[in-house]
Write a protein that holds these residues in place. Structure first.
Motif, PDB file in Angstrom:
ATOM      1  N   PHE A 145      41.843  39.029  45.866  1.00  0.00           N
ATOM      2  CA  PHE A 145      43.136  39.535  45.394  1.00  0.00           C
ATOM      3  C   PHE A 145      43.726  38.353  44.489  1.00  0.00           C
ATOM      4  CE2 PHE A 145      44.161  37.576  49.607  1.00  0.00           C
ATOM      5  CZ  PHE A 145      44.716  36.727  49.164  1.00  0.00           C
ATOM      6  N   LEU A 146      43.395  37.080  44.633  1.00  0.00           N
ATOM      7  CA  LEU A 146      43.594  35.790  43.694  1.00  0.00           C
ATOM      8  C   LEU A 146      42.731  35.735  42.628  1.00  0.00           C
ATOM      9  CD1 LEU A 146      44.675  33.278  46.510  1.00  0.00           C
ATOM     10  CD2 LEU A 146      46.361  34.826  45.178  1.00  0.00           C
ATOM     11  N   PRO A 147      43.195  35.175  41.530  1.00  0.00           N
ATOM     12  CA  PRO A 147      42.194  34.839  40.558  1.00  0.00           C
ATOM     13  C   PRO A 147      41.299  33.754  41.083  1.00  0.00           C
ATOM     14  CG  PRO A 147      44.455  34.855  39.638  1.00  0.00           C
ATOM     15  CD  PRO A 147      44.433  34.880  41.147  1.00  0.00           C
ATOM     16  N   ALA A 148      40.046  33.724  40.599  1.00  0.00           N
ATOM     17  CA  ALA A 148      38.935  32.923  41.194  1.00  0.00           C
ATOM     18  C   ALA A 148      39.386  31.301  40.797  1.00  0.00           C
ATOM     19  CB  ALA A 148      37.537  33.195  40.258  1.00  0.00           C
ATOM     20  N   VAL A 149      40.259  31.134  39.624  1.00  0.00           N
ATOM     21  CA  VAL A 149      40.251  29.629  39.612  1.00  0.00           C
ATOM     22  C   VAL A 149      41.360  29.215  40.557  1.00  0.00           C
ATOM     23  CG1 VAL A 149      41.384  28.166  37.807  1.00  0.00           C
ATOM     24  CG2 VAL A 149      39.871  29.917  37.312  1.00  0.00           C
ATOM     25  N   ALA A 150      42.452  30.090  40.722  1.00  0.00           N
ATOM     26  CA  ALA A 150      43.395  29.688  41.929  1.00  0.00           C
ATOM     27  C   ALA A 150      42.829  29.636  43.139  1.00  0.00           C
ATOM     28  CB  ALA A 150      44.495  30.837  42.029  1.00  0.00           C
ATOM     29  N   THR A 151      41.981  30.436  43.676  1.00  0.00           N
ATOM     30  CA  THR A 151      41.205  30.423  44.896  1.00  0.00           C
ATOM     31  C   THR A 151      40.339  29.042  45.153  1.00  0.00           C
ATOM     32  OG1 THR A 151      40.787  32.746  45.016  1.00  0.00           O
ATOM     33  CG2 THR A 151      39.367  31.495  46.316  1.00  0.00           C
ATOM     34  N   GLY A 152      39.650  28.899  43.831  1.00  0.00           N
ATOM     35  CA  GLY A 152      38.757  27.690  43.762  1.00  0.00           C
ATOM     36  C   GLY A 152      39.681  26.243  43.966  1.00  0.00           C
ATOM     37  N   VAL A 210      34.124  24.574  43.317  1.00  0.00           N
ATOM     38  CA  VAL A 210      34.039  24.172  41.838  1.00  0.00           C
ATOM     39  C   VAL A 210      33.337  25.551  41.146  1.00  0.00           C
ATOM     40  CG1 VAL A 210      32.369  22.694  40.447  1.00  0.00           C
ATOM     41  CG2 VAL A 210      33.430  21.763  42.543  1.00  0.00           C
ATOM     42  N   ARG A 211      32.321  25.978  41.635  1.00  0.00           N
ATOM     43  CA  ARG A 211      31.836  27.138  41.279  1.00  0.00           C
ATOM     44  C   ARG A 211      32.846  28.240  40.852  1.00  0.00           C
ATOM     45  NH1 ARG A 211      26.453  28.598  41.679  1.00  0.00           N
ATOM     46  NH2 ARG A 211      27.244  30.581  40.447  1.00  0.00           N
ATOM     47  N   LEU A 212      33.660  28.463  41.772  1.00  0.00           N
ATOM     48  CA  LEU A 212      34.884  29.578  41.296  1.00  0.00           C
ATOM     49  C   LEU A 212      35.617  28.939  40.166  1.00  0.00           C
ATOM     50  CD1 LEU A 212      35.962  30.041  45.109  1.00  0.00           C
ATOM     51  CD2 LEU A 212      35.005  31.887  43.714  1.00  0.00           C
ATOM     52  N   ILE A 213      35.838  27.554  40.317  1.00  0.00           N
ATOM     53  CA  ILE A 213      36.584  27.252  38.975  1.00  0.00           C
ATOM     54  C   ILE A 213      36.041  27.219  37.759  1.00  0.00           C
ATOM     55  CG2 ILE A 213      37.805  25.193  38.075  1.00  0.00           C
ATOM     56  CD1 ILE A 213      38.543  24.362  40.872  1.00  0.00           C
ATOM     57  N   VAL A 214      34.775  26.777  37.828  1.00  0.00           N
ATOM     58  CA  VAL A 214      33.931  26.683  36.384  1.00  0.00           C
ATOM     59  C   VAL A 214      33.431  28.155  36.027  1.00  0.00           C
ATOM     60  CG1 VAL A 214      31.820  25.836  35.454  1.00  0.00           C
ATOM     61  CG2 VAL A 214      33.370  24.434  36.905  1.00  0.00           C
ATOM     62  N   ASP A 215      33.107  28.834  36.730  1.00  0.00           N
ATOM     63  CA  ASP A 215      32.575  30.355  36.402  1.00  0.00           C
ATOM     64  C   ASP A 215      33.881  31.303  36.257  1.00  0.00           C
ATOM     65  OD1 ASP A 215      30.104  29.068  37.018  1.00  0.00           O
ATOM     66  OD2 ASP A 215      29.814  30.110  39.045  1.00  0.00           O
ATOM     67  N   ASP A 217      34.924  33.352  38.308  1.00  0.00           N
ATOM     68  CA  ASP A 217      34.601  34.696  39.064  1.00  0.00           C
ATOM     69  C   ASP A 217      34.086  34.410  40.421  1.00  0.00           C
ATOM     70  OD1 ASP A 217      31.830  34.314  38.918  1.00  0.00           O
ATOM     71  OD2 ASP A 217      31.851  35.183  37.007  1.00  0.00           O
ATOM     72  N   TYR A 218      33.824  35.623  41.187  1.00  0.00           N
ATOM     73  CA  TYR A 218      33.505  35.404  42.473  1.00  0.00           C
ATOM     74  C   TYR A 218      31.935  35.488  42.875  1.00  0.00           C
ATOM     75  CZ  TYR A 218      38.454  35.441  44.278  1.00  0.00           C
ATOM     76  OH  TYR A 218      39.738  34.932  44.321  1.00  0.00           O
ATOM     77  N   GLY A 219      31.201  35.377  41.627  1.00  0.00           N
ATOM     78  CA  GLY A 219      29.858  35.629  41.776  1.00  0.00           C
ATOM     79  C   GLY A 219      29.030  34.664  42.679  1.00  0.00           C
ATOM     80  N   VAL A 220      29.564  33.428  42.874  1.00  0.00           N
ATOM     81  CA  VAL A 220      29.048  32.322  43.993  1.00  0.00           C
ATOM     82  C   VAL A 220      29.033  33.192  45.495  1.00  0.00           C
ATOM     83  CG1 VAL A 220      31.222  31.109  44.436  1.00  0.00           C
ATOM     84  CG2 VAL A 220      28.902  30.026  44.741  1.00  0.00           C
ATOM     85  N   LEU A 221      29.867  33.884  45.636  1.00  0.00           N
ATOM     86  CA  LEU A 221      30.012  34.690  47.015  1.00  0.00           C
ATOM     87  C   LEU A 221      29.488  35.829  47.001  1.00  0.00           C
ATOM     88  CD1 LEU A 221      33.667  33.399  47.796  1.00  0.00           C
ATOM     89  CD2 LEU A 221      31.371  32.514  48.884  1.00  0.00           C
ATOM     90  N   GLY A 222      28.816  36.276  45.849  1.00  0.00           N
ATOM     91  CA  GLY A 222      28.094  37.490  45.894  1.00  0.00           C
ATOM     92  C   GLY A 222      28.897  38.640  45.325  1.00  0.00           C
ATOM     93  N   LEU A 223      29.939  38.338  44.789  1.00  0.00           N
ATOM     94  CA  LEU A 223      30.964  39.454  44.132  1.00  0.00           C
ATOM     95  C   LEU A 223      31.193  39.421  42.488  1.00  0.00           C
ATOM     96  CD1 LEU A 223      33.952  39.197  46.760  1.00  0.00           C
ATOM     97  CD2 LEU A 223      32.115  40.743  46.607  1.00  0.00           C
ATOM     98  N   MET A 224      30.842  40.148  41.738  1.00  0.00           N
ATOM     99  CA  MET A 224      30.892  40.293  40.515  1.00  0.00           C
ATOM    100  C   MET A 224      32.292  41.113  40.127  1.00  0.00           C
ATOM    101  SD  MET A 224      28.670  38.177  39.866  1.00  0.00           S
ATOM    102  CE  MET A 224      28.629  38.140  38.066  1.00  0.00           C
TER     103      MET A 224
END
Length: 224
Positions: A145-152, A210-215, A217-224
């Motif tokens: 529910f948060l932007p991936a960058v904010a979560t990262g 780092v992946r959440l910030i760079v990518d 999105d949540y792909g690193v956690l299996g969510l696209m």
């Protein structure tokens, strides 16, 4: 119900809340997500213990004598005895009962009956300041529910402090030469093993952050 079983059941229940929710929302569960679901659930329960450490600190100091006498009489580890003690199902979250865990652990590390030590204060800080961000990360790892960058960014801050504080605690244990009172197997069982997850899993968490910030999105956690 013995303490160890009650603890496992609480952590499993908290973990299942996230896993079932994730399955309901996305119909799949990533292995990396499960690792963090278990870690977050464990931290939430331990945070309660740490809050008990603060509020029952006078009681804990008095209980040390009891555990010392028990150890001298039986020769058994106070920690093992506490884990085998029965949790009252009438008051399963009694602060006095869970505070006794620290009195038992003080036979391994006297930091928890000395309010001036790093170990005592860093655990209290963890108990009060990490539950809220832990819940936020657990929730957004489950249903973003948060932007991936904010979560990262939040994850990087929280995971780094776990790595730093846990490492400093272990270092302080050896610098203070508390390990000299214990056998090597006890140091490994009571210090290295319990504290390793609070270093290794957060290190993995920093990678995820780092992946959440760079990518983005949540792909690193299996969510696209």
């Amino acid at each position: 119900m013995p303490v160890w079983l009650f603890t496992v059941l609480v952590v499993v229940a908290l973990t299942l809340i996230g896993v079932v929710t994730r399955l309901g929302q996305h119909a799949e569960v990533d292995a990396l997500y499960v690792v963090f679901a278990v870690f977050f659930s464990t931290n939430l329960f331990i945070s309660y213990w740490e809050i008990c450490l603060f509020h029952k600190r006078d009681y804990i100091e008095k209980r040390v004598a009891h555990w010392r006498e028990r150890h001298e009489e039986s020769g058994r580890s106070p920690l093992v005895e506490f884990l085998l003690a029965k949790v009252s199902l009438a008051r399963p979250f009694s602060p006095t009962f869970w505070a006794d865990a620290w009195a038992a652990y003080s036979m391994v590390d006297g930091s928890y009956v000395d309010r001036r030590t790093f170990g005592f204060n860093c655990d209290i800080a963890n108990g009060y300041f990490t539950p809220a961000p832990t819940l936020v990360l657990y929730a957004t790892f489950t249903v973003p529910f948060l932007p991936a960058v904010a979560t990262g960014i939040l994850a990087a801050m929280l995971f780094w402090q776990w790595v730093y504080v846990s490492t400093v605690y272990v270092a302080s244990f050896f610098v203070a030469k508390r390990h000299r009172r214990l056998r090597p197997v006890q140091v490994f069982s009571y210090i290295v093993v319990p504290d390793s997850p609070w270093v290794l899993i957060p290190m993995l968490g920093i990678y995820v952050a780092v992946r959440l910030i760079v990518d983005g999105d949540y792909g690193v956690l299996g969510l696209m």
